[in-house]
Design an enzyme around this catalytic site. Structure first.
Site, PDB file in Angstrom:
ATOM      1  N   HIS A  65       0.821  -1.223   0.000  1.00  0.00           N
ATOM      2  CA  HIS A  65       0.000   0.000   0.000  1.00  0.00           C
ATOM      3  C   HIS A  65       0.852   1.270   0.000  1.00  0.00           C
ATOM      4  CE1 HIS A  65      -3.496  -2.620   1.442  1.00  0.00           C
ATOM      5  NE2 HIS A  65      -3.689  -2.295   0.185  1.00  0.00           N
ATOM      6  N   GLY A 141     -14.631   0.796 -12.786  1.00  0.00           N
ATOM      7  CA  GLY A 141     -13.559   1.784 -12.928  1.00  0.00           C
ATOM      8  C   GLY A 141     -13.220   2.121 -14.373  1.00  0.00           C
ATOM      9  N   ASP A 159      -5.311  -0.152  -8.273  1.00  0.00           N
ATOM     10  CA  ASP A 159      -5.039  -1.155  -7.232  1.00  0.00           C
ATOM     11  C   ASP A 159      -5.935  -2.355  -7.501  1.00  0.00           C
ATOM     12  OD1 ASP A 159      -4.493  -2.577  -4.963  1.00  0.00           O
ATOM     13  OD2 ASP A 159      -5.281  -1.097  -3.558  1.00  0.00           O
ATOM     14  N   ASP A 162      -5.312  -9.585 -10.132  1.00  0.00           N
ATOM     15  CA  ASP A 162      -4.539 -10.060 -11.286  1.00  0.00           C
ATOM     16  C   ASP A 162      -5.290  -9.762 -12.595  1.00  0.00           C
ATOM     17  OD1 ASP A 162      -2.720 -11.060  -9.460  1.00  0.00           O
ATOM     18  OD2 ASP A 162      -3.473 -13.117  -9.549  1.00  0.00           O
ATOM     19  N   PRO A 166     -12.644  -9.462 -14.609  1.00  0.00           N
ATOM     20  CA  PRO A 166     -13.003  -8.041 -14.725  1.00  0.00           C
ATOM     21  C   PRO A 166     -11.797  -7.097 -14.693  1.00  0.00           C
ATOM     22  CG  PRO A 166     -13.771  -8.972 -12.626  1.00  0.00           C
ATOM     23  CD  PRO A 166     -13.245 -10.103 -13.436  1.00  0.00           C
TER      24      PRO A 166
END
Ligand code: AG3
Length: 282
Positions: A65, A141, A159, A162, A166
């Protein structure tokens, strides 16, 4: 999970796997998008898997992160508007909101259940969700980026999971073109880019796709992530109109928030290209 209480993610085609000793399975649901499971482990704290793949553990998520957020944000001269695509566990969001200059963050996660489950089992990652600068949207997105006004965002962070199902569209040329358009002058895109050891071809393809979308400079950051395939991970940055080798080093040194992995030395080191990838990426 096997009879002896070990959770294993086998790494497809790699002849290797990661196993974590589980003390208890605490959640299991099928959302409209994927299977979400939560385990308590003996030494890695809480673990979330999506469709059987490790997404987050308490113990090592800080590396991922921090590297998904701080290098790009300290490279941009003044990041004000950020778009996070995916990121449903909200760990990236929390890191982004540590930067004072940020005015608003749109987080666009397709699966609301990932965020709700994270609020319950990863409250620390979700501790910034109530920040007035954070806007949580549960939507696609790819569509969101396509419909964003040109030049709206300073930084876009992908973020994702894999590149299958989608998430595959988040590694496509048309998505990169939409990101380029949605970014303001000086804008930076960063996306998680899998394992340098297992997925060098993907990283190479990403560089080509980003160059094709007119990004001026592209650079991959390398960092350890012991619970992801091969234990070694990457994030790839693309800048609209500037070099990625320079960042606000003094601001990194003088930052008024804690980090556990990221610092200015790590930033420099993460940009160094491993010898075997040199021809592939340069
Ligand atoms: N995003 C990257 C997950 C990829 C892991 N792949 C795997 N285990 N096969 C994680 C989301 C964290 N915010």
């Amino acid at each position: 999970m096997d009879k002896r209480g070990w959770y294993t993610e086998e790494w497809a085609g790699a002849g290797a796997a990661i196993s974590l000793k589980v003390t208890e399975k605490v959640h299991d649901e099928q959302s409209p998008y994927q299977r979400i499971e939560i385990y308590e482990t003996e030494t890695f704290g809480t673990l979330m898997t999506l469709d059987g793949l490790v997404m987050v553990t308490d113990r090592d998520n800080f590396i991922y992160h921090e590297m998904m957020s701080h290098p790009a944000l300290f490279t941009h001269h003044k990041p004000r508007r950020v778009l996070i695509i995916g990121g449903g566990d909200c760990g990236t969001l929390r890191e982004v909101l540590r930067h004072d200059a940020i005015l608003e963050v749109d987080q666009v996660e397709i699966d609301e259940r990932v965020t709700r489950v994270s609020e319950q089992f990863f409250p620390e990652l979700c501790s910034a969700n109530a920040d007035p600068r954070a806007r949580l949207h549960f939507a696609d997105g790819i569509q969101w980026t396509k419909e964003s006004s040109p030049g709206h965002y300073d930084v876009i962070i992908v973020d994702s999971t894999d590149p299958v199902g989608p998430a595959a569209g988040l590694f496509s040329a048309s998505f990169y073109a939409d990101c380029y358009r949605a970014l303001n002058a000086g804008g930076i895109l960063v996306g998680q880019s899998e394992s340098p050891l297992f997925h060098a071809d993907l990283i190479k393809g990403m560089h080509g796709g980003l160059r094709g979308a007119n990004f001026l400079d592209i650079a991959t950051l390398f960092f350890p992530q012991c619970t992801y395939p091969s234990g070694w991970w990457s994030a790839t940055m693309a800048a609209k109109d500037r070099a990625l080798s320079n960042f606000r080093e003094e601001d990194v040194e003088n930052r008024r928030f804690p980090t556990r992995y990221y610092n200015h030395g790590i930033h420099h080191g993460a940009l160094a290209v491993p010898e075997f990838l040199f021809k592939t990426l340069m």
